[in-house]
Design a protein around this motif. Structure first.
Motif, short mmCIF file in Angstrom:
data_model
loop_
_atom_site.label_atom_id
_atom_site.label_comp_id
_atom_site.label_asym_id
_atom_site.label_seq_id
_atom_site.Cartn_x
_atom_site.Cartn_y
_atom_site.Cartn_z
N SER A 155 5.68 0.21 -2.56
CA SER A 155 6.94 -0.34 -2.66
C SER A 155 6.53 -1.78 -3.18
O SER A 155 5.64 -2.36 -3.18
CB SER A 155 7.50 -0.68 -1.33
OG SER A 155 6.92 -1.29 -0.50
N LYS A 191 -1.10 -4.55 2.66
CA LYS A 191 -0.31 -3.83 3.57
C LYS A 191 1.10 -4.10 3.94
O LYS A 191 1.27 -5.47 4.11
CB LYS A 191 -1.14 -3.77 4.95
CG LYS A 191 -2.39 -3.09 5.01
CD LYS A 191 -3.05 -2.86 6.35
CE LYS A 191 -4.37 -1.99 6.34
NZ LYS A 191 -4.04 -0.51 5.96
N LYS A 192 1.89 -3.40 4.08
CA LYS A 192 3.36 -3.76 4.00
C LYS A 192 3.55 -4.09 5.71
O LYS A 192 3.03 -3.37 6.64
CB LYS A 192 4.28 -2.69 3.87
CG LYS A 192 5.63 -2.88 3.88
CD LYS A 192 6.55 -1.88 3.47
CE LYS A 192 7.87 -2.07 2.95
NZ LYS A 192 8.68 -1.02 2.34
N ASP A 229 0.85 -1.15 0.00
CA ASP A 229 -0.02 0.04 0.01
C ASP A 229 0.95 1.42 0.02
O ASP A 229 0.32 2.33 -0.28
CB ASP A 229 -0.78 0.05 1.06
CG ASP A 229 -0.26 -0.11 2.42
OD1 ASP A 229 0.95 -0.24 2.68
OD2 ASP A 229 -0.95 -0.05 3.49
N ASP A 230 2.13 1.19 0.42
CA ASP A 230 2.98 2.29 0.10
C ASP A 230 3.73 2.52 -1.22
O ASP A 230 4.63 3.15 -1.48
CB ASP A 230 4.10 2.41 1.28
CG ASP A 230 4.90 1.34 1.17
OD1 ASP A 230 4.91 0.27 0.13
OD2 ASP A 230 6.19 1.15 1.84
#
Length: 502
Positions: A314, A495-496, A311-312
């Motif tokens: 990456s 999610k990371k 979600d960021d």
């Protein structure tokens, strides 16, 4: 390749009957020396043509009509349509079916847009040997030869729940003898949203004797980055390992190093919106000179592998089938006898790209902004929208809208471009996303203006602001015709994991 040679090759490869030579004379079936037949046409022309010109037919929601019914033997040589509807994405809600020799099961069952190599309910121009579209995707032509012996029937169904559809058509055909060994034309749509992990995406699963002649593949991407690391695989006559094995999605469609819009006689990419989440792609591949022959069966499949992100944004994985992309396809083939059904047409609501239409006239009904008025237009989604007239440069109008659930979205301003529109900047929540957009278009039908790429929107109120920048290239006044705000949801990213600092 010249049009003359290409047409000769096409007829030889697809409909073998045209390859015969007149002994010691000229090649029968060539353009200037065709095999003789009785030329026929079924069309939507006004039956009271001496007194009128009402050539279109209106299909109400849920209505099916027989548009052509022919007694054989014969061969369909060309089909043309032009259509219109106020429903967003309606080429996915209108379905074409074809029946040969009294069969109760359709040999062709495909949404109208996908049949003409434009997926996602979109309309685009394309130029290939077997289907071609012009007038911004509104004029659709098909050149697949379609033989029949006793009879042929073509139906159109408007599966929309809410909107009428108007249609004009030609079905050109020849009354001629058809040899017993000439196979029937087939086309079948199917989809998976998303494809199953650990399994290839199935395009066709055919039983019988025939030859495979084409694929249309459409994908709506769920993540940024490349989706198409999947190999194409053909399993002929029960082979458990691929009889024919490809090297990548764009390779199968005769392109290389990703995709871009391109149109060629036997391959092309009719839709390409880039490597962004929510981006759409449609590619086509006709096996005109390289049909895949089968005696008992044929299975056609393709891997679905590409990049996934946290979600960021990456990178999680550069080569995985865990991307929840939306896949759909059309398989085209010829076979002797009736085909086994390997797919059922999904309900219309499952075929459409998921979207929420927020009607602007309803949002602003209680208090219209300065410079706006309610505007009635049949091509608007519900027949109504707003008209904003800018008195001077930098005048603006704000359109508030509600997001019911936090998530990732594409945002569109659905508008009516006209010659008397102007130039505008468009903002989403005070972020400038579209600058100096001249709303003049060569066409005058309602269209979507995409506001940037994927946005993560919180639950609650948001706004679109349009700022006048002056008149467009046609001059005149500066005004904006708005129909709706459109939100297309994109699946949530993984999610990371939190980093273990101990």
């Amino acid at each position: 390749m010249t049009g003359y040679n290409y047409l000769s090759t096409l007829l030889i490869c697809i409909c073998a009957a045209s390859s015969a030579l007149a002994e010691g004379k000229y090649p029968v079936g060539s353009m200037e020396y065709p095999q003789r037949a009785v030329t026929q046409r079924e069309s939507s022309y006004d039956r009271d043509w001496e007194n009128g010109n009402a050539d279109a037919r209106r299909f109400t929601p849920g209505e099916t009509r027989v548009i052509a019914e022919m007694e054989g033997p014969g061969r369909i040589t060309h089909i043309w349509f032009t259509s219109m509807s106020a429903e967003r994405g309606y080429p996915r809600s209108v379905v074409i079916r074809m029946y040969w020799d009294g069969s109760e099961e359709p040999a062709v069952e495909v949404p109208l847009g996908d049949f003409f190599a434009a997926g996602h309910g979109m309309q685009v121009d394309l130029n290939s040997a077997l289907v071609a579209s012009s007038s911004f995707g509104r004029a659709n032509n098909c050149y697949w030869p379609m033989p029949f012996r006793k009879s042929a029937k073509i139906t159109i169904t408007n599966e929309s729940k809410t909107h009428d559809c108007g249609l004009y058509w030609y079905v050109d055909w020849e009354r001629r003898d058809v040899p017993d060994d000439v196979p029937y034309f087939h086309a079948q749509y199917r989809q998976e949203n998303p494809p199953k992990q650990g399994e290839d995406y199935l395009i066709a699963d055919i039983e019988g004797r025939g030859h495979y002649v084409g694929t249309v593949l459409s994908v709506r991407m769920s993540h940024h980055g490349w989706f198409g690391e999947g190999d194409d695989r053909f399993y002929v006559d029960g082979d458990t390992k691929p009889t024919i094995h490809g090297t990548g999605t764009e390779d199968y469609f005769n392109d290389a190093w990703a995709f871009r819009v391109v149109n060629r006689p036997n391959y092309g990419v009719s839709i390409w919106e880039g490597m962004n989440a929510g981006g759409r792609i449609t590619a086509y591949r006709w096996h005109v000179t390289d049909p895949v022959f089968f005696e008992k069966s044929l299975k056609v499949a393709i891997e679905h592998k590409g990049n996934t992100f946290y979600d960021d944004l990456s990178l999680v994985d550069a080569y995985t089938d865990r991307r929840p992309d939306a896949y759909s396809s059309v398989a085209f083939w010829y076979q002797q006898g009736a085909a086994k059904r390997f797919a059922e047409l999904p309900p219309v609501e499952e075929r459409m790209v998921p979207a929420t239409l927020i009607q602007i006239d309803e949002t602003l009904a209680e208090k219209l902004p300065v410079g706006t008025e309610l505007y009635e237009e049949p091509s608007f989604s519900n027949g109504k929208g707003i008209l904003f007239k800018a008195a001077s440069d930098h005048d603006s109008v704000e359109i508030p809208f509600e997001v019911s659930e936090e998530g990732n979205y594409l945002v569109f301003a659905r508008m009516w471009p006209r010659g008397d529109s102007g130039v505008f900047d468009f903002y989403l929540d005070d972020s400038l996303l579209v600058k100096d957009e001249d709303l003049f278009r060569e066409h005058h039908f309602v269209t979507d203006l995409k506001l940037g790429n994927m946005h993560k929107l919180s639950k609650g109120e948001h706004k679109i602001k349009a700022v006048s920048k002056g008149t467009g290239k046609r001059g005149g006044v500066t005004q904006l015709f708005l129909d709706a705000v459109v939100l297309e949801p994109i699946p949530a990213f993984e999610k990371k994991p939190e980093t273990d600092l101990e």
